[in-house]
Design a protein around this motif. Structure first.
Motif, PDB file in Angstrom:
ATOM      1  N   VAL A 176      28.004 -30.108 -27.323  1.00  0.00           N
ATOM      2  CA  VAL A 176      28.159 -28.907 -26.141  1.00  0.00           C
ATOM      3  C   VAL A 176      27.504 -29.398 -24.843  1.00  0.00           C
ATOM      4  N   LEU A 177      28.052 -28.978 -23.797  1.00  0.00           N
ATOM      5  CA  LEU A 177      27.743 -29.135 -22.442  1.00  0.00           C
ATOM      6  C   LEU A 177      27.452 -27.892 -21.650  1.00  0.00           C
ATOM      7  N   TYR A 178      26.285 -27.450 -21.349  1.00  0.00           N
ATOM      8  CA  TYR A 178      25.945 -26.349 -20.430  1.00  0.00           C
ATOM      9  C   TYR A 178      25.825 -26.634 -19.174  1.00  0.00           C
ATOM     10  N   SER A 179      26.345 -26.263 -18.142  1.00  0.00           N
ATOM     11  CA  SER A 179      26.399 -26.294 -16.731  1.00  0.00           C
ATOM     12  C   SER A 179      25.945 -25.305 -15.760  1.00  0.00           C
ATOM     13  N   ALA A 180      25.241 -25.584 -14.826  1.00  0.00           N
ATOM     14  CA  ALA A 180      24.859 -24.636 -13.863  1.00  0.00           C
ATOM     15  C   ALA A 180      25.158 -25.519 -12.642  1.00  0.00           C
ATOM     16  N   LEU A 181      26.025 -24.742 -11.565  1.00  0.00           N
ATOM     17  CA  LEU A 181      26.560 -25.595 -10.262  1.00  0.00           C
ATOM     18  C   LEU A 181      26.624 -24.371  -9.288  1.00  0.00           C
TER      19      LEU A 181
END
Length: 208
Positions: A176-181
Protein backbone atom coordinates in the motif's frame (compact mmCIF):
# COMPACT_ATOMS: atom_id res chain seq x y z
CA UNK A 1 0.04 -21.70 -25.36
CA UNK A 2 3.24 -23.68 -25.73
CA UNK A 3 6.76 -22.49 -25.19
CA UNK A 4 9.73 -24.71 -25.82
CA UNK A 5 13.35 -23.78 -25.17
CA UNK A 6 15.60 -25.82 -27.43
CA UNK A 7 18.78 -24.91 -25.55
CA UNK A 8 18.48 -27.83 -23.05
CA UNK A 9 18.43 -30.16 -26.04
CA UNK A 10 21.76 -28.95 -27.47
CA UNK A 11 23.81 -31.98 -28.44
CA UNK A 12 27.53 -32.65 -28.38
CA UNK A 13 28.63 -33.52 -31.91
CA UNK A 14 31.21 -35.92 -30.50
CA UNK A 15 28.52 -38.11 -28.92
CA UNK A 16 26.03 -38.99 -31.69
CA UNK A 17 24.76 -41.93 -29.68
CA UNK A 18 22.56 -39.64 -27.57
CA UNK A 19 20.64 -38.36 -30.59
CA UNK A 20 17.83 -40.99 -30.53
CA UNK A 21 17.03 -40.42 -26.86
CA UNK A 22 17.26 -36.64 -27.16
CA UNK A 23 15.04 -36.48 -30.24
CA UNK A 24 12.56 -38.90 -28.67
CA UNK A 25 12.34 -36.77 -25.52
CA UNK A 26 11.88 -33.62 -27.58
CA UNK A 27 9.02 -35.09 -29.60
CA UNK A 28 7.41 -36.47 -26.44
CA UNK A 29 7.47 -33.09 -24.74
CA UNK A 30 6.07 -31.29 -27.78
CA UNK A 31 3.34 -33.75 -28.71
CA UNK A 32 2.28 -35.49 -25.49
CA UNK A 33 3.01 -33.17 -22.56
CA UNK A 34 0.90 -30.05 -22.13
CA UNK A 35 1.50 -26.65 -20.53
CA UNK A 36 -1.44 -24.27 -20.51
CA UNK A 37 -1.82 -20.65 -19.40
CA UNK A 38 -5.28 -19.17 -18.93
CA UNK A 39 -5.39 -15.43 -18.27
CA UNK A 40 -8.27 -13.07 -17.52
CA UNK A 41 -7.42 -9.35 -17.44
CA UNK A 42 -9.72 -6.39 -16.74
CA UNK A 43 -8.88 -2.67 -16.60
CA UNK A 44 -11.46 -0.05 -15.64
CA UNK A 45 -11.59 3.51 -14.34
CA UNK A 46 -14.11 6.13 -13.22
CA UNK A 47 -13.55 9.88 -13.06
CA UNK A 48 -15.81 12.66 -11.77
CA UNK A 49 -15.40 16.42 -11.41
CA UNK A 50 -17.34 18.75 -9.13
CA UNK A 51 -17.30 22.44 -10.09
CA UNK A 52 -17.93 24.51 -6.97
CA UNK A 53 -17.15 27.93 -8.47
CA UNK A 54 -15.66 29.06 -11.79
CA UNK A 55 -12.24 28.93 -10.10
CA UNK A 56 -12.60 26.02 -7.67
CA UNK A 57 -13.24 22.36 -8.50
CA UNK A 58 -12.58 18.87 -7.22
CA UNK A 59 -11.67 15.83 -9.32
CA UNK A 60 -11.88 12.24 -8.07
CA UNK A 61 -10.71 9.15 -9.89
CA UNK A 62 -10.86 5.41 -9.21
CA UNK A 63 -8.97 2.86 -11.33
CA UNK A 64 -8.75 -0.94 -11.16
CA UNK A 65 -6.44 -3.46 -12.83
CA UNK A 66 -7.30 -7.12 -12.17
CA UNK A 67 -5.43 -10.17 -13.52
CA UNK A 68 -6.21 -13.83 -12.92
CA UNK A 69 -3.86 -16.48 -14.32
CA UNK A 70 -4.18 -20.26 -14.19
CA UNK A 71 -1.04 -22.27 -14.99
CA UNK A 72 -1.63 -25.97 -15.67
CA UNK A 73 0.94 -28.67 -16.43
CA UNK A 74 -0.10 -32.12 -17.65
CA UNK A 75 2.73 -34.59 -18.30
CA UNK A 76 1.65 -37.98 -19.61
CA UNK A 77 2.49 -41.29 -17.99
CA UNK A 78 5.43 -42.79 -19.87
CA UNK A 79 4.47 -46.43 -19.37
CA UNK A 80 2.10 -48.48 -17.23
CA UNK A 81 3.72 -51.95 -17.16
CA UNK A 82 5.26 -53.48 -15.19
CA UNK A 83 4.60 -50.38 -13.06
CA UNK A 84 3.43 -46.83 -13.82
CA UNK A 85 6.31 -44.47 -14.63
CA UNK A 86 6.17 -40.72 -15.03
CA UNK A 87 3.19 -38.44 -15.24
CA UNK A 88 2.70 -35.11 -13.51
CA UNK A 89 -0.11 -32.70 -12.76
CA UNK A 90 0.36 -29.21 -11.38
CA UNK A 91 -1.94 -26.22 -11.02
CA UNK A 92 -1.19 -22.64 -10.01
CA UNK A 93 -3.63 -19.75 -9.63
CA UNK A 94 -2.32 -16.18 -9.43
CA UNK A 95 -4.55 -13.22 -8.63
CA UNK A 96 -3.30 -9.64 -8.75
CA UNK A 97 -5.50 -6.63 -8.00
CA UNK A 98 -4.26 -3.05 -8.35
CA UNK A 99 -6.49 -0.26 -6.99
CA UNK A 100 -5.87 3.47 -7.34
CA UNK A 101 -7.87 6.23 -5.65
CA UNK A 102 -7.10 9.92 -6.09
CA UNK A 103 -8.82 13.18 -5.13
CA UNK A 104 -7.53 16.64 -6.03
CA UNK A 105 -8.86 20.09 -5.15
CA UNK A 106 -8.01 22.55 -7.94
CA UNK A 107 -7.89 26.34 -8.04
CA UNK A 108 -7.41 28.29 -11.27
CA UNK A 109 -7.91 32.06 -11.39
CA UNK A 110 -6.59 35.16 -13.07
CA UNK A 111 -5.48 37.40 -10.21
CA UNK A 112 -4.93 40.31 -12.59
CA UNK A 113 -5.01 40.69 -16.35
CA UNK A 114 -1.35 39.58 -16.40
CA UNK A 115 -1.02 37.16 -13.47
CA UNK A 116 -2.64 33.71 -13.21
CA UNK A 117 -2.58 31.29 -10.27
CA UNK A 118 -3.13 27.57 -10.69
CA UNK A 119 -2.87 25.24 -7.70
CA UNK A 120 -4.02 21.82 -6.66
CA UNK A 121 -3.71 19.63 -3.60
CA UNK A 122 -5.00 16.28 -2.44
CA UNK A 123 -4.14 12.68 -1.80
CA UNK A 124 -3.93 9.28 -3.43
CA UNK A 125 -4.16 5.67 -2.31
CA UNK A 126 -2.46 2.85 -4.27
CA UNK A 127 -2.85 -0.80 -3.27
CA UNK A 128 -1.49 -3.97 -4.89
CA UNK A 129 -2.91 -7.26 -3.59
CA UNK A 130 -1.67 -10.64 -4.73
CA UNK A 131 -2.68 -14.23 -4.03
CA UNK A 132 -0.81 -17.29 -5.26
CA UNK A 133 -2.12 -20.83 -4.72
CA UNK A 134 -0.17 -23.77 -6.10
CA UNK A 135 -0.34 -27.56 -6.02
CA UNK A 136 1.66 -30.26 -7.80
CA UNK A 137 2.04 -34.01 -7.78
CA UNK A 138 5.80 -33.43 -7.69
CA UNK A 139 7.87 -36.47 -8.60
CA UNK A 140 5.38 -38.99 -7.25
CA UNK A 141 3.90 -39.64 -10.71
CA UNK A 142 0.38 -40.62 -11.74
CA UNK A 143 -1.23 -44.06 -11.54
CA UNK A 144 -3.59 -44.06 -14.53
CA UNK A 145 -2.78 -42.46 -17.92
CA UNK A 146 -4.67 -39.35 -19.09
CA UNK A 147 -6.36 -38.73 -15.74
CA UNK A 148 -4.95 -35.45 -14.48
CA UNK A 149 -6.11 -35.16 -10.91
CA UNK A 150 -4.50 -35.18 -7.48
CA UNK A 151 -6.73 -38.17 -6.75
CA UNK A 152 -4.63 -40.01 -9.34
CA UNK A 153 -1.36 -39.21 -7.61
CA UNK A 154 0.79 -42.17 -6.56
CA UNK A 155 1.02 -41.48 -2.82
CA UNK A 156 3.32 -44.46 -2.28
CA UNK A 157 6.11 -42.35 -3.75
CA UNK A 158 7.53 -38.93 -2.88
CA UNK A 159 6.28 -36.54 -1.64
CA UNK A 160 3.71 -38.80 0.02
CA UNK A 161 0.86 -37.63 2.27
CA UNK A 162 3.15 -36.36 5.04
CA UNK A 163 5.27 -34.25 2.70
CA UNK A 164 2.58 -32.82 0.43
CA UNK A 165 3.27 -29.38 1.86
CA UNK A 166 6.52 -29.33 -0.11
CA UNK A 167 4.62 -28.98 -3.36
CA UNK A 168 1.34 -27.43 -2.18
CA UNK A 169 0.67 -24.12 -0.51
CA UNK A 170 -0.27 -20.50 -0.94
CA UNK A 171 1.19 -17.02 -0.70
CA UNK A 172 -0.68 -13.76 -0.28
CA UNK A 173 0.25 -10.20 0.50
CA UNK A 174 -0.32 -6.55 -0.27
CA UNK A 175 1.62 -3.36 -0.79
CA UNK A 176 0.00 0.00 0.00
CA UNK A 177 1.21 3.48 -0.89
CA UNK A 178 -0.39 6.58 0.67
CA UNK A 179 0.45 9.94 -0.88
CA UNK A 180 -0.19 13.61 -0.14
CA UNK A 181 0.67 16.00 -2.94
CA UNK A 182 0.28 19.59 -3.99
CA UNK A 183 1.45 22.09 -6.58
CA UNK A 184 1.16 25.82 -7.22
CA UNK A 185 2.03 27.73 -10.38
CA UNK A 186 2.08 31.48 -10.92
CA UNK A 187 2.37 32.74 -14.46
CA UNK A 188 3.01 36.23 -15.79
CA UNK A 189 1.60 37.13 -19.19
CA UNK A 190 1.56 33.43 -20.03
CA UNK A 191 5.32 33.61 -20.59
CA UNK A 192 7.06 33.43 -17.22
CA UNK A 193 6.21 30.68 -14.71
CA UNK A 194 7.09 29.96 -11.13
CA UNK A 195 6.12 26.50 -9.93
CA UNK A 196 6.36 24.85 -6.50
CA UNK A 197 5.56 21.18 -5.87
CA UNK A 198 5.49 18.97 -2.80
CA UNK A 199 4.76 15.28 -2.22
CA UNK A 200 5.06 12.83 0.63
CA UNK A 201 4.57 9.04 0.44
CA UNK A 202 4.00 6.40 3.11
CA UNK A 203 4.42 2.72 2.33
CA UNK A 204 3.08 -0.41 3.99
CA UNK A 205 3.82 -4.02 2.99
CA UNK A 206 2.06 -7.11 4.34
CA UNK A 207 2.97 -10.70 3.54
CA UNK A 208 1.31 -13.91 4.65
Amino acid sequence: GFRRDLEPYALNQNTPGIWPNAVSQLLWDQNDNRDEDKKFHVISSLKATLQFTPSLSMTGQVAMDYTNTDLITQDKVIRVVPAPVGGKYSWTKRNTLVMNYQALLKFDKDLTDKINLFAYGGGSYHRISHNNIYASSGQSGLIFPDWYSFNNQDLTRWPGPGQAGLVRGGIRGSDVLYSALGSATISYKGTYYLEVQARNDWNSTLEA
